[in-house]
Design a protein around this motif. Structure first.
Motif, PDB file in Angstrom:
ATOM      1  N   LEU A 135      39.953  40.795  42.460  1.00 24.75           N
ATOM      2  CA  LEU A 135      40.594  41.460  41.324  1.00 24.75           C
ATOM      3  C   LEU A 135      40.186  40.789  40.019  1.00 24.75           C
ATOM      4  CD1 LEU A 135      42.552  43.462  40.060  1.00 24.75           C
ATOM      5  CD2 LEU A 135      44.437  41.899  40.627  1.00 24.75           C
ATOM      6  N   ARG A 136      40.133  39.476  40.004  1.00 23.56           N
ATOM      7  CA  ARG A 136      39.698  38.776  38.788  1.00 23.56           C
ATOM      8  C   ARG A 136      38.280  39.181  38.395  1.00 23.56           C
ATOM      9  NH1 ARG A 136      42.498  34.346  41.219  1.00 23.56           N
ATOM     10  NH2 ARG A 136      40.564  33.537  42.112  1.00 23.56           N
ATOM     11  N   ASP A 137      37.398  39.259  39.382  1.00 23.56           N
ATOM     12  CA  ASP A 137      36.019  39.664  39.094  1.00 23.56           C
ATOM     13  C   ASP A 137      35.973  41.068  38.506  1.00 23.56           C
ATOM     14  OD1 ASP A 137      35.078  37.247  40.028  1.00 23.56           O
ATOM     15  OD2 ASP A 137      34.489  38.016  42.009  1.00 23.56           O
ATOM     16  N   ALA A 138      36.774  41.968  39.076  1.00 23.56           N
ATOM     17  CA  ALA A 138      36.783  43.356  38.601  1.00 23.56           C
ATOM     18  C   ALA A 138      37.349  43.450  37.192  1.00 23.56           C
ATOM     19  CB  ALA A 138      37.584  44.236  39.559  1.00 23.56           C
ATOM     20  N   VAL A 139      38.415  42.684  36.911  1.00 25.98           N
ATOM     21  CA  VAL A 139      39.013  42.708  35.577  1.00 25.98           C
ATOM     22  C   VAL A 139      38.051  42.092  34.565  1.00 25.98           C
ATOM     23  CG1 VAL A 139      40.884  41.791  34.157  1.00 25.98           C
ATOM     24  CG2 VAL A 139      41.382  42.736  36.419  1.00 25.98           C
ATOM     25  N   GLU A 144      34.779  42.711  29.862  1.00 27.10           N
ATOM     26  CA  GLU A 144      33.518  42.395  29.180  1.00 27.10           C
ATOM     27  C   GLU A 144      32.705  43.652  28.899  1.00 27.10           C
ATOM     28  OE1 GLU A 144      31.700  39.355  31.581  1.00 27.10           O
ATOM     29  OE2 GLU A 144      32.941  37.764  30.676  1.00 27.10           O
ATOM     30  N   HIS A 145      32.812  44.652  29.772  1.00 29.27           N
ATOM     31  CA  HIS A 145      32.156  45.936  29.514  1.00 29.27           C
ATOM     32  C   HIS A 145      32.768  46.601  28.280  1.00 29.27           C
ATOM     33  CE1 HIS A 145      30.514  49.946  30.096  1.00 29.27           C
ATOM     34  NE2 HIS A 145      31.738  50.433  30.157  1.00 29.27           N
ATOM     35  N   ASP A 155      36.527  38.537  19.943  1.00 23.72           N
ATOM     36  CA  ASP A 155      36.942  37.141  19.825  1.00 23.72           C
ATOM     37  C   ASP A 155      37.808  36.670  20.985  1.00 23.72           C
ATOM     38  OD1 ASP A 155      38.894  38.968  18.747  1.00 23.72           O
ATOM     39  OD2 ASP A 155      40.008  37.229  18.019  1.00 23.72           O
ATOM     40  N   LEU A 156      38.131  37.573  21.898  1.00 22.86           N
ATOM     41  CA  LEU A 156      38.970  37.230  23.043  1.00 22.86           C
ATOM     42  C   LEU A 156      38.113  36.800  24.225  1.00 22.86           C
ATOM     43  CD1 LEU A 156      41.489  40.215  22.980  1.00 22.86           C
ATOM     44  CD2 LEU A 156      41.875  37.898  22.127  1.00 22.86           C
ATOM     45  N   ASP A 157      38.605  35.827  24.978  1.00 21.22           N
ATOM     46  CA  ASP A 157      38.024  35.524  26.281  1.00 21.22           C
ATOM     47  C   ASP A 157      38.630  36.496  27.278  1.00 21.22           C
ATOM     48  OD1 ASP A 157      36.498  33.134  27.825  1.00 21.22           O
ATOM     49  OD2 ASP A 157      38.167  33.877  29.044  1.00 21.22           O
ATOM     50  N   TRP A 158      37.866  36.886  28.272  1.00 22.87           N
ATOM     51  CA  TRP A 158      38.393  37.880  29.211  1.00 22.87           C
ATOM     52  C   TRP A 158      39.663  37.385  29.890  1.00 22.87           C
ATOM     53  CZ3 TRP A 158      39.520  37.700  34.351  1.00 22.87           C
ATOM     54  CH2 TRP A 158      39.055  36.603  35.089  1.00 22.87           C
ATOM     55  N   THR A 159      39.787  36.050  30.077  1.00 20.94           N
ATOM     56  CA  THR A 159      40.973  35.514  30.742  1.00 20.94           C
ATOM     57  C   THR A 159      42.236  35.684  29.910  1.00 20.94           C
ATOM     58  OG1 THR A 159      40.537  33.289  29.847  1.00 20.94           O
ATOM     59  CG2 THR A 159      39.633  33.787  32.030  1.00 20.94           C
ATOM     60  N   LEU A 165      48.509  41.137  28.989  1.00 14.29           N
ATOM     61  CA  LEU A 165      49.088  42.312  29.634  1.00 14.29           C
ATOM     62  C   LEU A 165      50.391  41.954  30.348  1.00 14.29           C
ATOM     63  CD1 LEU A 165      45.974  44.133  31.144  1.00 14.29           C
ATOM     64  CD2 LEU A 165      47.278  44.755  29.100  1.00 14.29           C
ATOM     65  N   ALA A 166      50.435  40.771  30.966  1.00 15.60           N
ATOM     66  CA  ALA A 166      51.643  40.357  31.680  1.00 15.60           C
ATOM     67  C   ALA A 166      52.836  40.222  30.736  1.00 15.60           C
ATOM     68  CB  ALA A 166      51.400  39.047  32.423  1.00 15.60           C
ATOM     69  N   THR A 167      52.577  39.931  29.464  1.00 19.52           N
ATOM     70  CA  THR A 167      53.683  39.796  28.508  1.00 19.52           C
ATOM     71  C   THR A 167      54.349  41.135  28.217  1.00 19.52           C
ATOM     72  OG1 THR A 167      52.352  40.082  26.491  1.00 19.52           O
ATOM     73  CG2 THR A 167      52.522  37.843  27.402  1.00 19.52           C
ATOM     74  N   ALA A 168      53.695  42.226  28.567  1.00 22.59           N
ATOM     75  CA  ALA A 168      54.295  43.544  28.329  1.00 22.59           C
ATOM     76  C   ALA A 168      55.401  43.854  29.334  1.00 22.59           C
ATOM     77  CB  ALA A 168      53.226  44.636  28.386  1.00 22.59           C
TER      78      ALA A 168
END
Length: 201
Positions: A135-139, A144-145, A155-159, A165-168
């Motif tokens: 799942l991490r690889d897919a996200v 990045e796409h 300016d964001l890192d994918w991590t 999103l979890a904060t929502a």
């Protein structure tokens, strides 16, 4: 997003093909365990699953060799479905629309399942970790796409994205006020606005 896959492998025991009534009990047990995991979380008990399925404890013990294994398999099924959703979103013609659709599925599922929300927020066990790695690889590929397409802030890192999103996912109450039924959706709209790359004009 939910799939039945691995969960059914943890219900039933080796032997002759199950009778129709036994198969129905298996279906009820998996559905009951999934509902209990969503509503109660990882502390769900065998008695709770039996009550929800409308069967006796004896039926549970005959059909479910390990409740922990069944719950873990349900989580695996859900994470696998989420991974497939991320892969599908990566293939969308519109990079932002694909990402936003995945984000909605991700947040809605976490908001509606106490068990999944707790599992994703804790250190994964040996059964779940390989699936979370996929799942991490897919996200990462999805984010990045979308960044390469100019849809998500560069300016964001994918991590950063899974954490944001979890904060929502809302708490039940804050400042003495109860969350609205659609609070997760309102929170997500704000989060997505912050993630999106806004161009002048």
């Amino acid at each position: 997003m939910r799939v039945a896959g691995e969960a059914h492998q943890h219900v039933g025991r080796p032997g002759p093909k199950l009778r129709a009534d036994a198969r129905r009990n298996v279906e009820r047990l998996v559905a009951a365990a999934r509902a209990a995991l969503d509503e109660v979380g990882l502390g769900v008990t065998t008695r709770d699953v039996a009550r929800r399925a409308g069967v006796g404890l004896g039926t549970v013990y005959r059909r479910v060799p390990s409740l922990d294994a069944l719950l873990a398999a349900i989580l695996v099924d859900t994470v696998d479905a989420m991974t497939q959703r991320a892969v599908q979103a990566r293939g969308a013609d519109d990079a932002w629309a694909g990402f936003a659709a995945f984000a909605e599925d991700f947040v809605q599922l976490r908001a509606s399942s106490c068990g999944l929300h707790a599992a994703l927020g804790a250190e994964a066990g040996p059964q779940l970790e390989p699936r979370l790695s996929r799942l991490r690889d897919a996200v990462r590929d999805l984010v990045e796409h979308a960044q390469a397409a100019g849809a998500i802030r560069a300016d964001l890192d994918w991590t950063d994205v899974p954490f944001v999103l979890a904060t929502a996912v809302p708490t039940d109450r804050t400042l003495g006020m109860p969350a609205r039924p659609d609070q997760w959706r309102r929170n997500l709209a704000v989060v997505l606005d912050g993630l999106r790359a806004h161009r002048p004009g």
